[in-house]
Structure formats: C-alpha cells, structure tokens
Design an enzyme around this catalytic site. Structure first.
Site, PDB file in Angstrom:
ATOM      1  N   ASP A  13       0.816  -1.227   0.000  1.00  0.00           N
ATOM      2  CA  ASP A  13       0.000   0.000   0.000  1.00  0.00           C
ATOM      3  C   ASP A  13       0.844   1.270   0.000  1.00  0.00           C
ATOM      4  OD1 ASP A  13      -2.281  -1.701   0.339  1.00  0.00           O
ATOM      5  OD2 ASP A  13      -1.817  -1.777   2.472  1.00  0.00           O
ATOM      6  N   LYS A  16       1.984   2.437  -4.890  1.00  0.00           N
ATOM      7  CA  LYS A  16       2.660   1.965  -6.109  1.00  0.00           C
ATOM      8  C   LYS A  16       1.836   2.249  -7.348  1.00  0.00           C
ATOM      9  CE  LYS A  16       2.886  -2.217  -4.450  1.00  0.00           C
ATOM     10  NZ  LYS A  16       2.471  -1.961  -3.062  1.00  0.00           N
ATOM     11  N   GLY A  40      -4.454  -4.152  -4.433  1.00  0.00           N
ATOM     12  CA  GLY A  40      -5.286  -3.226  -5.191  1.00  0.00           C
ATOM     13  C   GLY A  40      -4.534  -1.941  -5.414  1.00  0.00           C
ATOM     14  N   HIS A  41      -4.071  -1.744  -6.644  1.00  0.00           N
ATOM     15  CA  HIS A  41      -3.416  -0.482  -6.949  1.00  0.00           C
ATOM     16  C   HIS A  41      -4.482   0.563  -7.256  1.00  0.00           C
ATOM     17  CE1 HIS A  41       0.388  -2.271  -6.882  1.00  0.00           C
ATOM     18  NE2 HIS A  41       0.444  -2.718  -8.109  1.00  0.00           N
ATOM     19  N   GLN A 225       2.113  -5.766  -3.241  1.00  0.00           N
ATOM     20  CA  GLN A 225       2.524  -5.827  -1.815  1.00  0.00           C
ATOM     21  C   GLN A 225       3.888  -5.158  -1.610  1.00  0.00           C
ATOM     22  OE1 GLN A 225       1.648  -9.243  -3.084  1.00  0.00           O
ATOM     23  NE2 GLN A 225      -0.450  -9.091  -2.492  1.00  0.00           N
TER      24      GLN A 225
HETATM   25  P1  GDP Z   1      -0.619   0.526  -3.720  1.00  0.00           P
HETATM   26  O1  GDP Z   1      -1.239  -0.786  -3.464  1.00  0.00           O
HETATM   27  O2  GDP Z   1       0.818   0.556  -3.329  1.00  0.00           O
HETATM   28  O3  GDP Z   1      -0.854   1.007  -5.121  1.00  0.00           O
HETATM   29  O4  GDP Z   1      -1.294   1.586  -2.776  1.00  0.00           O
HETATM   30  P2  GDP Z   1      -2.837   1.904  -2.647  1.00  0.00           P
HETATM   31  O5  GDP Z   1      -3.373   2.177  -3.971  1.00  0.00           O
HETATM   32  O6  GDP Z   1      -3.541   0.900  -1.836  1.00  0.00           O
HETATM   33  O7  GDP Z   1      -2.762   3.194  -1.732  1.00  0.00           O
HETATM   34  C1  GDP Z   1      -2.444   4.347  -2.191  1.00  0.00           C
HETATM   35  C2  GDP Z   1      -3.554   5.329  -1.858  1.00  0.00           C
HETATM   36  O8  GDP Z   1      -2.951   6.550  -1.628  1.00  0.00           O
HETATM   37  C3  GDP Z   1      -4.495   5.545  -3.000  1.00  0.00           C
HETATM   38  O9  GDP Z   1      -5.751   5.940  -2.527  1.00  0.00           O
HETATM   39  C4  GDP Z   1      -3.831   6.672  -3.768  1.00  0.00           C
HETATM   40  O10 GDP Z   1      -4.723   7.419  -4.561  1.00  0.00           O
HETATM   41  C5  GDP Z   1      -3.278   7.479  -2.646  1.00  0.00           C
HETATM   42  N1  GDP Z   1      -2.030   8.191  -2.917  1.00  0.00           N
HETATM   43  C6  GDP Z   1      -0.970   7.776  -3.677  1.00  0.00           C
HETATM   44  N2  GDP Z   1       0.027   8.675  -3.598  1.00  0.00           N
HETATM   45  C7  GDP Z   1      -0.394   9.652  -2.756  1.00  0.00           C
HETATM   46  C8  GDP Z   1       0.197  10.837  -2.236  1.00  0.00           C
HETATM   47  O11 GDP Z   1       1.345  11.175  -2.519  1.00  0.00           O
HETATM   48  N3  GDP Z   1      -0.545  11.573  -1.360  1.00  0.00           N
HETATM   49  C9  GDP Z   1      -1.808  11.232  -0.995  1.00  0.00           C
HETATM   50  N4  GDP Z   1      -2.444  12.000  -0.131  1.00  0.00           N
HETATM   51  N5  GDP Z   1      -2.391  10.119  -1.458  1.00  0.00           N
HETATM   52  C10 GDP Z   1      -1.705   9.345  -2.322  1.00  0.00           C
END
Ligand code: GDP
Length: 428
Positions: A13, A16, A40-41, A225
């Site tokens: 999370d 990515k 879930g990206h 992950q």
């Molecule tokens: P992933 O699994 O690594 O892709 O991460 P997730 O998608 O689960 O979590 C990322 C969440 O943070 C999503 O809701 C994104 O839209 C949000 N997000 C990503 N980068 C940033 C950031 O720099 N700042 C903020 N506030 N939200 C972000």
C-alpha cells in the site's frame, strides 16, 4: 532504461499504483509478476479513481502491452470482472493490450474456502489474509497439485485434474470442517466458462517479454505488496505467499536476473501495515489515528483500516539492500503536513542489544524497542508544489535526512493522489 523493476519497500500500500502508472508512460510493456487479486493499486486520473487488482497499471495508457505473468495467482472471475469494468469505462482491454500467462496458477472456489477455514483454526496465530484463496493456490503450486491457466484451456486435463483435486479437498471440507462438499459438475462448468472468456488473452508471456526485451523495447516490472511481506525476507509467517521484490521477477516472468537493469523502491513518508504481524513503529495513539485519517489508510481491496506508524529507517534499509535498489520514491509526503514534529525509527534494541539489521526472528521482532529521532514538521500545504526547492525547508530536510539514513537517493516525491502531483528530487 530498457528494464526497470518497481516494488513496494514497506508492508504494501505504498502508493505503487500511482507511481507505476506514471512510469508506464515511458514503458512499452508493463508486467505484473506475483501476487493475486488481494493487491489493489489505486490510480487517479483526472479525478476518476481506478482500482486495479490483477491488470498492470499500464492498461490506463493506450497502446501499452500489459502482461500478467506466470508468477501471478490468477482469479479468473475477478480478472474477467476487472476487464469488464475497465471496458465499461472505455479502457481498451484487448488481445493487443493484455496477455495472460499459460503458466499462471488458477484460484478456484476451493482455494477461497480453504483460506477462510484455515484462518478460523489459527486463533491468535491468524495472519489476517484477505481470504482470496491466494495462499492456498500458491501452496498447491508448491505441492504440485495446482491447475494452471493452460490446464483450464485443455478440456480433458481440466476435468481430470479438477476431479482429483476436489476428491481430496472435499474430504477435507467435510471431515475437518464439517462443511458441504463442492459440486464437481458446477466447478467444471464454471471453469469452462472462464476458459472460453480468457482464451484470447492467453500465451507464453515469458517468451513474449524476452522477445520484447531483445528487440529493445522498454519493460517495466510491477510488483504487488511490499518487500516486508515477502515470503522469504518478510516478517514470516505474517507475509504474503510470493516474492514481492525484484527477486520475484526471474521466476515469476521467466526473465534472466542479470537483464533486470534498474530497481526502484516505493515507500510512504511514514509506515502502514494491514492485518496481523510485527510492525515496530506502529503508533496506536492520536498521531497514528491522524495518519490514518489524513492518509485515508483504508484498504482498496478489503476496506480494512490500516495500522499506521512512523517511517522505519531500519526496515527500509533492509528492504532496499536485499532488493539492490538504485533509488526510491517517497509517497504521501503531504500526509505529514501539520505535524509539529515528525518521528523516524533510527535503530532497534532487542533484549538490551542494539541491532543494526532487521531481525529475522519473530520473537525478536516482538521484543523490539525502537529508538526514535524527530525533526520539526511543517504546516504549509505542499500538494501544489512541483519543484523540490519550493518545498518548506523542514520538508526538504526530512527527505534528505531519510536518504542519508537508508543509504539510497530519493528520486521523486509524491504529494497527492493525482498523476501530476509529483516532485522530482535533485541528487545531492
Ligand atoms: P498501492 O497498493 O501501493 O498502489 O497503494 P494503494 O493504492 O492501496 O494506496 C495508495 C492510496 O494513496 C491511493 O488511494 C492513492 O490514490 C493514494 N495516494 C498515492 N500517492 C499519494 C500521495 O502522494 N498523497 C496522498 N495524499 N495520497 C496518495
């Protein structure tokens, strides 16, 4: 850069989705090589949110080839649903833009059931799985009883293998768990439908990716992950069932290790973890609560609220070191805005002994006393900043401080969920 590995350097999370989506602009081929639909990206494009579980983030860029490689545990029902949802939003998902490996293992209903049932027995030892059947699917793969996508497409293999599998699993459901057996006919019927829907996308994706590389096309390997959840290097047994760093690429794709030319880790400016397991820098007080609220730390797949805490330089150093990372990207720096001081774990003490590496033993991890250092925070809104020099001094210092501590340069910051909310970081 013809090949690039992008991976999560914490407990998943890390944001990515957004970063890989940006990087996909410069790639010809985007390859997902491990994990299943538990990841879930989230990618936000012009205010619209896309949550991708199986399909690489490159799908949101027209003309890219997206590959679900052999190391992925494919949940056909979920994948087909994802394809349909993307198509409903006018995203072109075709045989030209998406390929699925014939070698990928398939998640069936019996895997999902086993996932839920096994957790019931574990009590305190619960792992906190997402219950998607991914662990049991990988377990069958390792014990050589799994079915692969190629087996789905071959009618007679499908029938005989599924029959043999259910003969065993049904005994387990009935005798161990007192549950109803699964109906073989129904399961075969369902699998046949998946096979006909998936068939146009299926090929030997390893051969496809190696050919693309030979022809000089740019290949981006996208992980799900994070390294701290790696089945070997993470906080076992509170881990996922696959290799989540660049180490998963060679086996998961069928791609030579030495052709992976660059590796970039992604980490938040703080830490989160979903589910059970060691999390040395967890903050269960008001600061942790604040990080959860401001950072919207609720799972994109399960909606589960994430445990929150401070950036862990010890864990990060370990994650980057075993991944051979050339650089890293810091996300969600904006979430720290407004804190009067920002804490970072700079060392671990276990049983009175200072540790300079991340402990391998669960028992040690549960006894870790974290040494923190803190720096002043900042109050200015940084979500509109696009140049490093325009950040508040305290934010710049925070970035430089972490670079120094983890021993790898930060090449980009993310300051909001939108594609353009990034700040390139000049090297020192
Ligand atoms: P992933 O699994 O690594 O892709 O991460 P997730 O998608 O689960 O979590 C990322 C969440 O943070 C999503 O809701 C994104 O839209 C949000 N997000 C990503 N980068 C940033 C950031 O720099 N700042 C903020 N506030 N939200 C972000």
């Amino acid at each position: 850069m013809p090949t690039l590995s992008v991976f999560g350097a914490q407990w998943g999370d890390e944001g990515k989705g957004k970063i890989i989506d940006r990087m996909a602009r410069d790639a010809d081929v985007v390859v997902r090589y491990q994990g299943g639909a538990n990841a879930g990206h989230t990618v936000v494009v012009g205010g619209d949110e896309y949550i991708l579980h199986h399909i690489p983030s490159g799908i949101l860029h027209p003309g890219k080839l997206n590959v679900i490689a052999g190391g992925v545990a494919v949940d056909p029902a979920k994948l087909l649903d994802e394809i349909e949802q993307l198509r409903a939003r006018d995203v072109a998902v075709t045989e030209q833009t998406l390929r699925v490996s014939a070698r990928a293992h398939v998640i069936f209903e019996h895997h999902r059931r086993l996932d839920h049932m096994a957790e019931k027995f574990k009590g305190e030892g619960r792992i906190g799985t997402t219950g998607r059947g991914i662990g049991p699917c990988y377990a069958d793969k390792a014990s050589r009883t799994g079915l692969r996508v190629a087996d789905l497409l071959d009618g007679s293999t499908l029938e005989s293998r599924l029959q043999a599998t259910l003969a065993e699993k049904n005994v387990h459901f009935e005798r161990v768990h007192g549950e109803e057996p699964l109906d073989l006919g129904q399961e075969i019927e369902r699998a046949r439908q998946w096979a006909s829907d998936l068939a146009p996308f299926v090929c030997d994706t390893g051969a496809l990716v190696r050919k693309a590389y030979r022809e000089g096309r740019t290949v981006l390997f996208e992980a799900a992950q994070g390294v701290m959840l790696d089945v070997d290097h993470g906080t076992y047994p509170f881990v996922t069932s696959s290799h989540t760093g660049p180490d998963g690429i060679a086996a998961g794709v069928g791609f030579p290790v030495r052709s992976i030319e660059r590796a970039v880790g992604i980490a938040k400016a703080y830490c989160t973890r979903v589910g059970e397991g060691p999390f040395p820098t967890e903050d269960e007080g008001p600061d942790g609560e604040r990080l959860r609220e401001v950072g919207c730390e609720f799972g994109s797949t399960t909606g589960r609220s994430r445990r929150c805490g401070w950036f862990d330089a010890v864990a990060m150093r370990y994650a980057l070191e075993i991944s051979g990372a050339d650089a890293w990207i810091m996300t969600k720096l904006d979430v720290l805005t407004g804190l009067s001081e920002v804490k970072v774990a700079v060392g671990y003490v276990v049983g009175g002994v200072t540790r300079d590496s991340f402990p391998a033993e669960l028992a040690d991890l549960s006894r870790v006393e974290v040494t923190y250092e803190s720096r002043p925070g900042w109050t200015e809104d940084i979500t509109g900043v696009r140049r490093f020099e325009d950040l508040p001094e305290a934010a710049r210092e925070y970035v430089r401080w972490l670079e120094d501590m983890v021993g790898a340069p930060v090449e980009m910051l993310s300051v909001g969920p939108e594609r353009d909310q990034v700040v390139p970081v000049p090297s020192v």
